[in-house]
Structures are given as structure tokens and as C-alpha cells.
Write an enzyme that holds these catalytic residues in place. Structure first.
Site, short mmCIF file in Angstrom:
data_model
loop_
_atom_site.label_atom_id
_atom_site.label_comp_id
_atom_site.label_asym_id
_atom_site.label_seq_id
_atom_site.Cartn_x
_atom_site.Cartn_y
_atom_site.Cartn_z
N HIS A 158 0.66 -1.20 0.01
CA HIS A 158 0.00 0.04 0.03
C HIS A 158 0.74 1.26 0.05
CE1 HIS A 158 -3.85 1.90 0.18
NE2 HIS A 158 -4.50 1.16 1.00
N LYS A 217 -27.09 -0.63 -7.33
CA LYS A 217 -26.63 0.70 -7.67
C LYS A 217 -27.85 1.06 -8.44
CE LYS A 217 -22.67 1.81 -9.20
NZ LYS A 217 -21.47 2.00 -9.90
N PRO A 260 -25.69 5.87 -4.03
CA PRO A 260 -25.46 4.80 -3.62
C PRO A 260 -24.48 4.63 -2.65
CG PRO A 260 -25.62 5.02 -5.97
CD PRO A 260 -25.57 6.42 -5.53
#
Length: 611
Positions: A323, A402, A412
Site C-alpha cells: 500500500h 446501484k 449509492p
């Protein structure tokens, strides 16, 4: 195999980089007012709570103080010289200085969708297809034929795409490094099989082109065969990358200080384009597949590579991302495209026809003394304990997606955030600090800002919803107010006016300027509690994934990675099995189902949509 990422109908990948705006520094008073509002839900009596009133006065005093304005001035001066003032701190603060193991605590995973096709069930065929497509994607970054991203007409920063290939996290003393290497000079990948690490040449040296499919297929097959013939590696170096970073650095130093062979092997791993892992596991359930993607067995991995693809015996595949230099949006784009290519792949016998020669590959054998060997065995046990202490539960709901949520005239993303708030309140009877990642990629080198989803409006919504004396119209009204507040904060954070990164920037300016008013503001329990993320959430959506996820960020918390697909919802729930609150993923999943059904029924009764 043609590269489907190439197109002449769009500007080059980095075309908009020079035109991107710099990350702003929000006005001090505006940030502090927003901060004050954000902590109200955590006091029993809200803004009337005596403790809130006491801290509110400290916030106001800080806002008016010369000390705070001095910190703000220093930050603004820095921002005037740097296009992204936060990037000077963020990679180190959030990742490279972080000493806990990257796996299973920091890295994030995607679990690829399975198909009932030949390639989806054949380990070597799928591994080769993924390899060729990843190499194609890599080259589309190099020649900038990959299209830049435009969201509602606004260009997004593509800087992180430069860090996808030919680099690696390297352990360091107190702070790790992240060296990057020239891709043209390093046309090879690493393949990990039976705990052995191999170097595999990926391009023809004379033409510079990606090697033919059948040549790569037989090379990967030969690597797997060699790993089986050699037997499982009893000293898998990869497990050391899952250790505490200081422990890993100590072992790394021992391995490289007196062994040129080991030094050369690590250089090969660092310089390689990416890692492919051939696993002996055959995960079946969604949770098993997610676990294999999340951490696997720990020994057939090298967790410091930013791109690591793995294929199991039964053909199930996935991705794990280190990350430190990039967030999920670039790797989401690549993996979503990869899985679509699997779906469209048409097998031909030519693809596995034996070539006249196979690509050069080399097993990276490390020189391991008794001390390091003992450390490896110890880390295997530590890794097993860490991963066994964590639970994962996949929640999926196929009655809403959605398309339906939009019919409710609702965002959403905000809908799912309030769904999570309601489910947690049903479960624990409290509202807790909640982190949602908001992208700031509209700015140069932008990464993320925090959206604080647990607002005072969210608290009123969940309290009203659970109050049987409140009529359905009142419940829905509170729900919509919470949705509006959340949507406003997301937009504010994405535009560079969130509060958490600004407050962090101010803290970095303190240095030797500490004072009683600064200490009173930053050291108040409410300041720290508001950033103690009981709920760590983020959305990355793909119809091509079984799911994605990461670990909870605090011992008493949940990691909630969600997808909002067209016709269904998905949340991967992770938590520590033994936690002070007694949290259980199975029970959280139950309350998510109860909450989503109640919300759906109430909104249908409201008449805002017909599903």
C-alpha cells in the site's frame, strides 16, 4: 495477443499532470468548525454535553491563538512551494514508518470472479494469460497509451501508475525504502512456487517484445515442475516480509551483510516487474478465496511487492497490493480489466504448443544460516497466529444494487454508509468513529482524505430508526438528512477541504513550537477518540470481483470493504476474533441484512421508487 488497452483516440496517460491543481490548505477556522461538528455524536448529550462544551471552548481558544495561526502560516508557506504538501509526509507517516507487519494488517486484496471456462479452471493457462495481460498493461503505462482518467470531465492524477511495476518496498531502520527501477532494463518478473522464488525473463532481448504466449506458458510450467522436483523450500524467504518491519530489517541485514548471492537475489526481486504466485491451495468458498488473496499461507508470497498475482490449483485467482506508494484505484483498474480479459479469452492449441525454446528462468537460492533459519520458522508460527486471530465474513445482498438505490433518489455510496451505521447501531447500540476513504486524485499527487461518516445527522437517523415511537415518515426524513450530510462531507473531502489531513499537516508543523494551547487541543481525549476508527470503510466496485478487503485498523473494530454493483451489494467484514467488544462478523452480517431490508421496505413505502 493484442494489447486492448491501446487507443489513439485519447491523450497520453500523463497528459493532464501539469494541468492538475495543487492540493489546497483549507482555512483554519473552517476546519476547526467542521471538526467541532464532527465530534458531537460521540458525546452522550451531544452539543449540550458538559464535556463537549469544555472542549469546544478549547477548540475556539486554539482557533483564535497566535500559535494555531503560526502553524497554519507555516503550512501555507509549504503549500506555496509544493504542489502537494501532504505528499511530503504521507507515504512515510502512513506506511513506510509503520512498523507492524504489512500482512495481514496493511495490504489490501481483490478476489477475482470465477468463470465456468477452461482458462478459469486451469492453473497454468490462467497464470500465463494473467501474465501476458499484466505485461501488456505495464507497457501501456510505459508508452502512455493507457487512457488518463476523467471523472465527470475532470482529470484525475495518474502519478501512482508510475509505482505499479519494477519497484518494491525495502526494509529499513525505522523507515522503509521504496526504490523504483527502469522497466526497459529489467524485463523480468518473479514467480513463486512451492515456496521457491524464480526470476523469469518476459521479453525477447532482440525485439524487445513480450514473449509469445506458448513460450511463457511452458516457462511457467517448467518453473512449477522444478519447484516440485526440488521439494518445498524449508526456508521460505517470503515469510520474513510478513514480520514486524524492524524484525524484517534485522533479518534482511543478516542475509545481505556477508552474502553477495543474497544481495543479488534481493536486487532481482526489487527490480522485477511484478510477482506471480502459483499456489497449491484450492479455495472453494468466498471466504476461503478471500483468505487466500488476503494472506495465503505466508510462505508462497513476497509481501513487499506492490503487485502480486496468485493462481490456485483450481484456477481461482486474485491480487494483493502493498500500500505504501499507491491506493486501490490504479490496481482496481488493472484487475477489473484483467478479469474481463479472462472472460473473453478464446483458447487455441497454439497457445500451449511446445516452443523450440523456453524463456530463461533462474531459481533464487538464498544462503541461510542457522540463526536466520530459526527466525524463518519463528515467523511462520507468528504469521499463523496473526492470521488465525483474524476473522473474515463475506456479506452479499442480491435484492438491491446501484440501479435500485438511484431510484430512491439517493447516493449509492451514502446509502451504504448509512446502512453500515444503522447495522452497527442495531448491533452495538452506539455510533462510533467511522473512516471512509475519499479520493483526492483531482489534485496533483492526490491520494485520499477521510470522510467522517459518523455525523450528528447519522446519529439522529439511527436513533430515530430504532425508536418505535417515531413514525416511518420521521425515520425516512432523518435518513435523508443523514444522506445529505454525508454526501456534503464526501464532496468537501474530495475537493481538498476535509479536516483530518489538514489537522495532520498542522501537527507536522509543531516541531519545537509546542505550547499549552496546542497541547490542550491535540491531546484532548476527544481528539484522539474521533480518529480511532472502529469502522474502517472504503468502496471499490467491480462486477468482476468476488470481493476485496483488508484488516480492521483497531483491535475493537471492523474492516468493511464494500462494492456497490448494479444489482447487488457486497461487504467483506474483517475483525479480530478476540476483541474487547465481542464483535463477530457473522452477527454484523445479520444486522446488515436486517438493516438493508428495513431501509428498502421503508423507501418503497415512501413511494420514491418502484423496484
Amino acid at each position: 495477443m493484442t494489447r486492448s488497452t491501446h487507443s489513439d483516440s485519447h491523450p497520453p496517460l500523463f497528459h493532464y499532470q501539469d494541468k492538475l491543481p495543487s492540493l489546497p490548505v483549507p482555512p483554519l477556522k473552517e476546519t476547526l468548525n467542521t471538526f467541532k461538528h464532527s465530534i458531537k455524536p460521540f458525546y452522550p448529550l451531544g452539543e449540550k454535553d458538559p464535556q463537549f462544551i469544555k472542549y469546544s471552548k478549547i477548540i475556539d481558544a486554539f482557533a483564535e491563538s497566535s500559535d494555531a495561526h503560526s502553524l497554519q502560516s507555516d503550512l501555507e508557506s509549504l503549500a506555496a512551494k509544493e504542489r502537494n504538501w501532504l505528499s511530503l509526509y504521507w507515504d512515510n507517516y502512513a506506511y513506510l514508518d509503520y512498523r507492524d507487519p504489512v500482512s495481514p494488517y496493511v495490504s489490501y486484496f481483490y478476489s477475482h470472479k470465477d468463470f465456468n471456462t477452461l482458462v478459469s479452471q486451469d492453473q497454468l493457462l490462467k497464470a500465463t494469460l494473467l501474465t501476458t495481460k499484466i505485461l501488456s498493461f505495464m507497457e501501456s503505462i510505459e508508452d502512455q497509451s493507457l487512457s488518463p482518467e476523467l471523472i465527470k470531465g475532470n482529470p484525475f492524477c495518474m502519478e501512482s501508475f508510475k509505482w505499479m511495476f519494477n519497484n518494491c518496498r525495502e526494509p529499513g531502520p525505522g523507515r522503509d525504502l521504496n526504490p523504483s527501477f527502469d522497466p526497459i532494463s529489467n524485463r523480468f518478473m518473479i514467480v513463486i512456487s512451492n515456496n521457491h522464488i524464480y526470476k523469469l525473463e518476459t521479453h525477447d532481448q532482440s525485439t524487445g517484445k513480450i514473449k509469445p504466449f506458448n513460450e511463457l506458458y511452458h516457462s511457467i510450467a517448467s518453473i512449477q515442475k522444478d519447484s516440485y522436483r526440488t521439494g518445498p523450500n524449508s526456508n521460505p524467504i517470503g515469510i520474513l516480509t510478513a514480520a514486524n518491519r524492524d524484525v524484517w530489517y534485522q533479518n534482511y541485514t543478516k542475509l545481505t551483510s556477508s552474502s553477495p548471492t543474497n544481495r543479488a537475489n534481493f536486487d532481482t526481486i526489487f527490480q522485477s516487474s511484478f510477482a506471480l504466485c502459483l499456489d497449491d491451495s484450492a479455495p472453494i468458498t468466498i471466504e476461503e478465496k478471500s483468505r487466500n488473496c488476503w494472506h495465503g499461507n505466508g510462505t508462497n508470497r513476497y509481501f513487499d511487492k506492490p503487485i502480486q498475482i496468485f493462481v490456485a490449483k483450481n484456477g481461482n485467482s486474485g491480487f494483493l497490493g502493498e500500500h505504501s506508494k499507491m491506493d486501490g484505484t490504479p490496481t482496481l483498474r488493472m484487475n477489473d480489466w484483467l478479469v474481463s480479459q479472462i472472460d473473453h479469452y478464446k483458447y487455441s492449441p497454439n497457445h500451449t504448443q511446445k516452443p523450440s525454446s523456453i524463456s530463461n528462468f533462474k531459481r533464487l537460492d538464498f544462503e541461510v544460516n542457522t540463526e536466520v533459519s530459526n527466525a524463518i520458522q519463528n515467523e511462520i508460527l507468528n504469521f499463523q497466529k496473526r492470521t488465525n486471530d483474524l476473522s473474515i465474513r463475506t456479506w452479499q445482498y442480491f435484492g438491491l444494487g446501484k440501479n435500485d438505490i438511484k431510484l430512491f433518489k439517493t447516493s449509492p455510496d451514502s446509502f451504504v454508509q448509512m446502512l453500515i451505521q444503522l447495522a452497527y447501531y442495531k448491533y452495538q447500540g452506539k455510533i462510533r468513529p467511522t473512516y471512509e476513504a475519499a479520493s483526492t486524485r483531482k489534485f496533483f499527487k492526490g491520494r485520499t482524505e477521510t470522510c467522517r461518516s459518523a455525523s450528528i445527522e447519522a446519529r439522529k437517523f439511527v436513533e430515530d430508526w430504532q425508536n418505535t415511537d417515531v413514525p416511518i415518515t420521521g425515520k425516512v426524513k432523518s435518513f435523508r438528512n443523514a444522506i445529505k450530510a454525508h454526501s456534503t462531507y464526501v464532496q468537501q473531502a474530495s475537493n481538498g477541504f476535509g479536516i483530518d489531513r489538514h489537522l495532520l499537516g498542522l501537527k507536522f508543523q509543531i516541531k519545537d513550537k509546542s505550547s499549552p494551547i496546542i497541547d490542550a487541543f491535540f491531546n484532548d481525549p476527544a481528539f484522539n477518540y474521533s480518529q480511532y476508527w472502529y469502522l474502517s470503510t472504503s468502496q471499490l466496485t467491480s462486477e468482476n470481483f468476488n470481493g476485496y478487503g483488508w484488516a480492521p485498523v483497531v483491535p475493537e473494530g471492523f474492516g468493511l470493504a464494500y462494492m456497490i454493483n448494479k444489482e447487488w451489494l457486497h461487504i467483506n467484514i474483517t475483525n479480530y476474533k478476540n476483541n474487547a467488544l465481542g464483535l463477530n462478523g457473522e452477527e454484523m452480517a445479520f444486522y446488515l441484512t436486517q438493516a438493508v431490508q428495513e431501509l428498502k421496505d421503508a423507501l418503497l413505502k415512501e413511494g420514491s421508487a418502484k423496484l
